[in-house]
Scaffold this motif. Sequence first.
Motif, mmCIF file in Angstrom:
data_model
loop_
_atom_site.group_PDB
_atom_site.id
_atom_site.type_symbol
_atom_site.label_atom_id
_atom_site.label_comp_id
_atom_site.label_asym_id
_atom_site.label_seq_id
_atom_site.Cartn_x
_atom_site.Cartn_y
_atom_site.Cartn_z
ATOM 1 N N HIS A 182 0.812 -1.219 0.000
ATOM 2 C CA HIS A 182 0.000 0.000 0.000
ATOM 3 C C HIS A 182 0.847 1.272 0.000
ATOM 4 C CE1 HIS A 182 0.765 -0.395 4.326
ATOM 5 N NE2 HIS A 182 0.580 0.901 4.378
ATOM 6 N N TRP A 183 2.135 1.175 0.360
ATOM 7 C CA TRP A 183 3.000 2.366 0.395
ATOM 8 C C TRP A 183 3.040 3.101 -0.935
ATOM 9 C CZ3 TRP A 183 7.951 0.143 3.141
ATOM 10 C CH2 TRP A 183 7.652 -0.157 4.470
ATOM 11 N N PRO A 184 3.324 2.423 -2.048
ATOM 12 C CA PRO A 184 3.352 3.177 -3.309
ATOM 13 C C PRO A 184 1.964 3.516 -3.844
ATOM 14 C CG PRO A 184 4.157 0.923 -3.645
ATOM 15 C CD PRO A 184 3.841 1.077 -2.207
ATOM 16 N N ARG A 185 0.956 2.752 -3.450
ATOM 17 C CA ARG A 185 -0.401 3.023 -3.954
ATOM 18 C C ARG A 185 -0.971 4.304 -3.355
ATOM 19 N NH1 ARG A 185 -1.494 -2.704 -3.843
ATOM 20 N NH2 ARG A 185 -1.716 -3.372 -5.996
ATOM 21 N N THR A 186 -0.709 4.545 -2.097
ATOM 22 C CA THR A 186 -1.296 5.694 -1.409
ATOM 23 C C THR A 186 -0.927 7.015 -2.077
ATOM 24 O OG1 THR A 186 -1.392 4.474 0.662
ATOM 25 C CG2 THR A 186 -1.509 6.871 0.814
ATOM 26 N N PRO A 187 0.368 7.294 -2.322
ATOM 27 C CA PRO A 187 0.668 8.571 -2.995
ATOM 28 C C PRO A 187 0.309 8.576 -4.475
ATOM 29 C CG PRO A 187 2.688 7.390 -2.526
ATOM 30 C CD PRO A 187 1.565 6.607 -1.898
ATOM 31 N N HIS A 188 0.160 7.386 -5.069
ATOM 32 C CA HIS A 188 -0.180 7.306 -6.501
ATOM 33 C C HIS A 188 -1.638 7.682 -6.745
ATOM 34 C CE1 HIS A 188 -0.226 5.880 -10.619
ATOM 35 N NE2 HIS A 188 -1.250 5.114 -10.336
ATOM 36 N N GLN A 189 -2.499 7.356 -5.794
ATOM 37 C CA GLN A 189 -3.934 7.591 -5.967
ATOM 38 C C GLN A 189 -4.346 8.878 -5.272
ATOM 39 O OE1 GLN A 189 -5.265 4.000 -4.129
ATOM 40 N NE2 GLN A 189 -5.050 2.796 -5.985
ATOM 41 N N GLU A 190 -5.217 9.594 -5.907
ATOM 42 C CA GLU A 190 -5.744 10.808 -5.307
ATOM 43 C C GLU A 190 -6.790 10.438 -4.269
ATOM 44 O OE1 GLU A 190 -7.802 14.950 -6.750
ATOM 45 O OE2 GLU A 190 -6.512 13.824 -8.104
ATOM 46 N N GLY A 191 -6.748 11.088 -3.134
ATOM 47 C CA GLY A 191 -7.713 10.820 -2.080
ATOM 48 C C GLY A 191 -8.552 12.047 -1.796
#
Length: 99
Positions: free
Chosen positions: A31-40
């Motif tokens: 989840h580390w690279p996914r979190t900054p990759h996806q807009e929240g």
Amino acid sequence: MLIDDRRPSFEAWLERKLDGLADGILAETEHWPRTPHQEGPRTAAHKPDIVWSHMNNDQPTLLAWSQRYDHLREITRDDVLAALDDLTGSAVRGPLSRS
């Protein structure tokens, strides 16, 4: 109308980068690279090259730890400090850095 059902290139790239990690380390780090990759709802997405750079810098350390440990909870402070001492160049300012 076109339905684009192709797998996103980011997912294929991430799968390749995570290949070889111990299951317990993989479960905690994917989840580390996914979190900054996806807009929240409260954050904008980072540029892909930033996410790629961080993962490219961290992958060798995660693979080395996966050879000795089954889970991130087993990694000691000394392991982290040794990994930080091995960093050079722009990796020094990456997610594992002390700054």
